[in-house]
Design a protein around this motif. Sequence first.
Motif, short mmCIF file in Angstrom:
data_model
loop_
_atom_site.label_atom_id
_atom_site.label_comp_id
_atom_site.label_asym_id
_atom_site.label_seq_id
_atom_site.Cartn_x
_atom_site.Cartn_y
_atom_site.Cartn_z
N LEU A 72 0.83 -1.21 0.00
CA LEU A 72 0.00 0.00 0.00
C LEU A 72 0.86 1.25 0.00
CD1 LEU A 72 -3.09 -0.63 2.32
CD2 LEU A 72 -2.73 -1.23 -0.07
N ARG A 73 1.96 1.23 0.72
CA ARG A 73 2.84 2.39 0.75
C ARG A 73 3.57 2.60 -0.58
NH1 ARG A 73 1.28 0.96 5.26
NH2 ARG A 73 1.29 2.29 7.12
N LEU A 74 3.83 1.54 -1.30
CA LEU A 74 4.38 1.67 -2.65
C LEU A 74 3.34 2.30 -3.59
CD1 LEU A 74 6.24 -1.74 -2.84
CD2 LEU A 74 7.33 0.48 -3.22
N ILE A 75 2.09 1.86 -3.48
CA ILE A 75 1.03 2.43 -4.32
C ILE A 75 0.83 3.90 -3.98
CG2 ILE A 75 -1.43 2.31 -4.89
CD1 ILE A 75 -1.31 -0.70 -4.31
N ALA A 93 -6.29 8.42 -2.06
CA ALA A 93 -6.77 8.77 -0.72
C ALA A 93 -6.30 7.68 0.23
CB ALA A 93 -8.29 8.87 -0.70
N PRO A 94 -5.25 7.95 1.03
CA PRO A 94 -4.66 6.89 1.86
C PRO A 94 -5.29 6.80 3.24
CG PRO A 94 -3.24 8.83 1.89
CD PRO A 94 -4.48 9.20 1.10
N LEU A 95 -6.15 5.81 3.45
CA LEU A 95 -6.71 5.56 4.77
C LEU A 95 -5.79 4.54 5.46
CD1 LEU A 95 -10.42 5.36 3.64
CD2 LEU A 95 -9.42 7.17 5.02
N LEU A 96 -4.59 4.99 5.77
CA LEU A 96 -3.55 4.12 6.32
C LEU A 96 -3.28 4.50 7.76
CD1 LEU A 96 -1.18 4.17 3.19
CD2 LEU A 96 -3.03 2.57 3.70
N GLU A 97 -2.19 5.20 8.02
CA GLU A 97 -1.90 5.67 9.37
C GLU A 97 -2.63 7.01 9.54
OE1 GLU A 97 2.30 5.86 9.71
OE2 GLU A 97 2.58 3.71 9.38
N LEU A 174 -6.93 3.58 -0.54
CA LEU A 174 -6.07 2.58 0.07
C LEU A 174 -6.46 2.48 1.54
CD1 LEU A 174 -2.59 3.59 -1.42
CD2 LEU A 174 -4.29 2.03 -2.37
N VAL A 175 -6.86 1.30 1.98
CA VAL A 175 -7.38 1.14 3.34
C VAL A 175 -6.61 0.02 4.02
CG1 VAL A 175 -9.43 0.66 4.73
CG2 VAL A 175 -9.67 1.89 2.57
N ASP A 176 -6.03 0.32 5.19
CA ASP A 176 -5.23 -0.66 5.92
C ASP A 176 -5.79 -0.84 7.33
OD1 ASP A 176 -3.32 -2.33 6.93
OD2 ASP A 176 -1.61 -1.04 6.54
N GLU A 177 -6.69 -1.81 7.48
CA GLU A 177 -7.23 -2.20 8.79
C GLU A 177 -7.95 -1.08 9.53
OE1 GLU A 177 -7.40 -5.17 9.75
OE2 GLU A 177 -5.74 -6.32 8.92
N VAL A 178 -8.24 0.02 8.86
CA VAL A 178 -8.78 1.17 9.59
C VAL A 178 -10.17 0.89 10.14
CG1 VAL A 178 -9.78 2.28 7.53
CG2 VAL A 178 -9.14 3.65 9.51
N THR A 203 -11.86 3.21 -6.88
CA THR A 203 -11.09 1.96 -6.87
C THR A 203 -10.58 1.73 -5.45
OG1 THR A 203 -10.39 2.32 -9.14
CG2 THR A 203 -9.09 0.76 -7.84
N LEU A 204 -10.74 0.50 -4.94
CA LEU A 204 -10.39 0.18 -3.57
C LEU A 204 -9.31 -0.90 -3.52
CD1 LEU A 204 -10.89 0.17 -0.44
CD2 LEU A 204 -12.64 -1.58 -0.88
N VAL A 205 -8.27 -0.65 -2.70
CA VAL A 205 -7.32 -1.70 -2.33
C VAL A 205 -7.37 -1.78 -0.81
CG1 VAL A 205 -4.97 -2.55 -2.44
CG2 VAL A 205 -5.87 -1.18 -4.33
#
Length: 256
Positions: A72-75, A93-97, A174-178, A203-205
């Motif tokens: 996800l961080r590469l994308i 749109a990074p829904l990460l940290e 981009l969504v990481d466990e949020v 588009t969702l990853v």
Amino acid sequence: MAEPIIEARDLGIRFTRHQLRRAKLRELFIHGGRRQPQRQGFWPLRHVSFAVAPGEAVGVIGRNGTGKSTLLRLIAGALIPDEGVIDVRGRVAPLLELSAGFSNDLTGRENLYLVGSLHGLGLPFLRSRFEEIVAFAGEQVRQAIDTPVRHYSSGMKVRLGFAVIAQLPHPILLVDEVMAVGDEEFRAKCYATMERLLAEGRTLVLVSHNEADLTRFCSRGLYFEAGTLRVDGTVREALDAYRRVPVTPTPPAPRR
């Protein structure tokens, strides 16, 4: 066929860590017994190739340490590959940290404007959506909106961060466990927001260990094992591959 909105070709990234090696007898005299750090590299991802079409919802599946968050961080462009290419044809749109970018010395209100502007949202837009954003973040955040965020709980920071990032018009999410964070009411808001954004054609990853979330939002799954893409198929096929890999038990601690 439409041009992929995300395309990885033989993608790889190498991280470096320091290890202390045992000092040889000669080094005891030369360096006085001080151990010298030795750089050792490893590849969290390597030889990864896939393409994502506009409007597709893809789940990224695998055990901890298999390179999912690194992907996800590469994308997102937060990391640069050492091998291969990652082409992203649209803003992210990074829904990460979600608390990243917050300043502990600023209030929630000030951080709302700061983080929004860092992601390209203009001040007039943020002012017009301020009440909506704070309402989404919840009553606890509303009451503390003019308090420095150093006094916020981690959950309050995540709720405020999600409320801001969800306003982005960018085509890639981009969504990481949020969605695993927060209480039941907040998770329900997250689900409704995700469904609305997907209905708009985003588009969702999605990285998640929650099977219900993966099957709810994603039709396709990428299963990673030891930094390698093992399965690129339906989300059910990726989940089945994930279940087939046995979990290595943690060895018991030695008795003292």
